[in-house]
Design a protein around this motif. Sequence first.
Motif, PDB file in Angstrom:
ATOM      1  N   ARG A  70       0.829  -1.205   0.000  1.00  0.00           N
ATOM      2  CA  ARG A  70       0.000   0.000   0.000  1.00  0.00           C
ATOM      3  C   ARG A  70       0.857   1.246   0.000  1.00  0.00           C
ATOM      4  NH1 ARG A  70      -2.808  -0.513   4.792  1.00  0.00           N
ATOM      5  NH2 ARG A  70      -1.737   1.153   5.902  1.00  0.00           N
ATOM      6  N   ASP A  88      -5.353   6.520   0.433  1.00  0.00           N
ATOM      7  CA  ASP A  88      -4.662   5.439  -0.261  1.00  0.00           C
ATOM      8  C   ASP A  88      -4.617   5.696  -1.759  1.00  0.00           C
ATOM      9  OD1 ASP A  88      -4.335   4.210   2.118  1.00  0.00           O
ATOM     10  OD2 ASP A  88      -5.820   2.635   1.805  1.00  0.00           O
ATOM     11  N   GLU A 101      -4.709  -7.075  -3.665  1.00  0.00           N
ATOM     12  CA  GLU A 101      -5.966  -6.464  -3.259  1.00  0.00           C
ATOM     13  C   GLU A 101      -7.160  -7.193  -3.866  1.00  0.00           C
ATOM     14  OE1 GLU A 101      -6.167  -2.324  -3.854  1.00  0.00           O
ATOM     15  OE2 GLU A 101      -4.518  -1.855  -2.484  1.00  0.00           O
ATOM     16  N   GLU A 202      -8.551  -3.634   7.314  1.00  0.00           N
ATOM     17  CA  GLU A 202      -7.811  -3.447   6.071  1.00  0.00           C
ATOM     18  C   GLU A 202      -8.723  -3.670   4.865  1.00  0.00           C
ATOM     19  OE1 GLU A 202      -4.362  -2.540   3.880  1.00  0.00           O
ATOM     20  OE2 GLU A 202      -4.859  -2.311   5.996  1.00  0.00           O
ATOM     21  N   ARG A 205     -10.964  -0.711   4.524  1.00  0.00           N
ATOM     22  CA  ARG A 205     -10.194   0.436   4.043  1.00  0.00           C
ATOM     23  C   ARG A 205     -10.054   0.390   2.529  1.00  0.00           C
ATOM     24  NH1 ARG A 205      -5.597   3.354   6.585  1.00  0.00           N
ATOM     25  NH2 ARG A 205      -4.370   4.300   4.917  1.00  0.00           N
ATOM     26  N   ARG A 206      -9.732  -0.787   1.988  1.00  0.00           N
ATOM     27  CA  ARG A 206      -9.571  -0.911   0.534  1.00  0.00           C
ATOM     28  C   ARG A 206     -10.904  -0.686  -0.185  1.00  0.00           C
ATOM     29  NH1 ARG A 206      -4.571  -3.552  -0.147  1.00  0.00           N
ATOM     30  NH2 ARG A 206      -3.371  -2.983   1.687  1.00  0.00           N
ATOM     31  N   ARG A 209     -11.634   3.002  -0.278  1.00  0.00           N
ATOM     32  CA  ARG A 209     -10.778   3.699  -1.232  1.00  0.00           C
ATOM     33  C   ARG A 209     -11.278   3.484  -2.649  1.00  0.00           C
ATOM     34  NH1 ARG A 209      -5.883   0.649  -2.992  1.00  0.00           N
ATOM     35  NH2 ARG A 209      -7.595  -0.117  -4.277  1.00  0.00           N
ATOM     36  N   ASP A 210     -11.678   2.251  -2.998  1.00  0.00           N
ATOM     37  CA  ASP A 210     -12.174   1.979  -4.345  1.00  0.00           C
ATOM     38  C   ASP A 210     -13.456   2.759  -4.625  1.00  0.00           C
ATOM     39  OD1 ASP A 210     -10.046   0.307  -4.738  1.00  0.00           O
ATOM     40  OD2 ASP A 210     -11.162  -1.546  -4.389  1.00  0.00           O
TER      41      ASP A 210
END
Length: 220
Positions: A70, A88, A101, A202, A205-206, A209-210
């Motif tokens: 990351r 991110d 990911e 985590e 979080r991803r 962000r997407d």
Amino acid sequence: MQVWERTVAGRHHRVEAEGSVRRSLRWYVDGELVAEKRSAEDTVEIDSGDDHPDLGAVKVKFSVLGAPRRASVHDDLAGALVGVGGTDLVPEAGSPAAQHEERLLAHPNRYAAQKAGIAIAIIAVPVLLGLLSRFLPDIDVPWPDLPSIPWPDIDLPSIPWPDIDLPIPRFDLEVPGWVRRVTDVLGYVWPVALAFLLARGEVNRRRKRDEQAREEQERD
């Protein structure tokens, strides 16, 4: 080479990581090289420096084996060091970080279970080694006799410290047995639960962000 990119607050950020053991990291903003750094650490913070004080800092993370994970942009170096907040960047399609990911988001429960399993292994291995050591025979290693060192005998004067008797209260408390048992169990449970919660965080979080990246593309 691993690349992360994203437009944050109207500025296009690009982070490049090259190398396996001692990696070369480069941070570009709007096509201009802001800072670069070489490091073998798993977590690397890159400060924008005095020439670009408004850009903050970048935090780049790798796995224990050195795989890229990351890259995030922070308002300042303190935020990058603590790891709080930040935005991110998006890994380049098909890159190792992007593939990681994709697996993470496709199987979030498996990812969390793997992290919890690693925590269980860290706890269980020392316990098993301790149990096995009880069944191993005692081995007497004939260590050689080393010569003694004649250290000088220095007679230092004694310091007459005052003898102060403080009235410190003493509490004779007996902890119930069930409290001790619960405490012992929690000593093994909390690292596993923490690893599971961090892994789920985590994943969230991803995903966030997407979603933000898609919304930014739709606005553009």
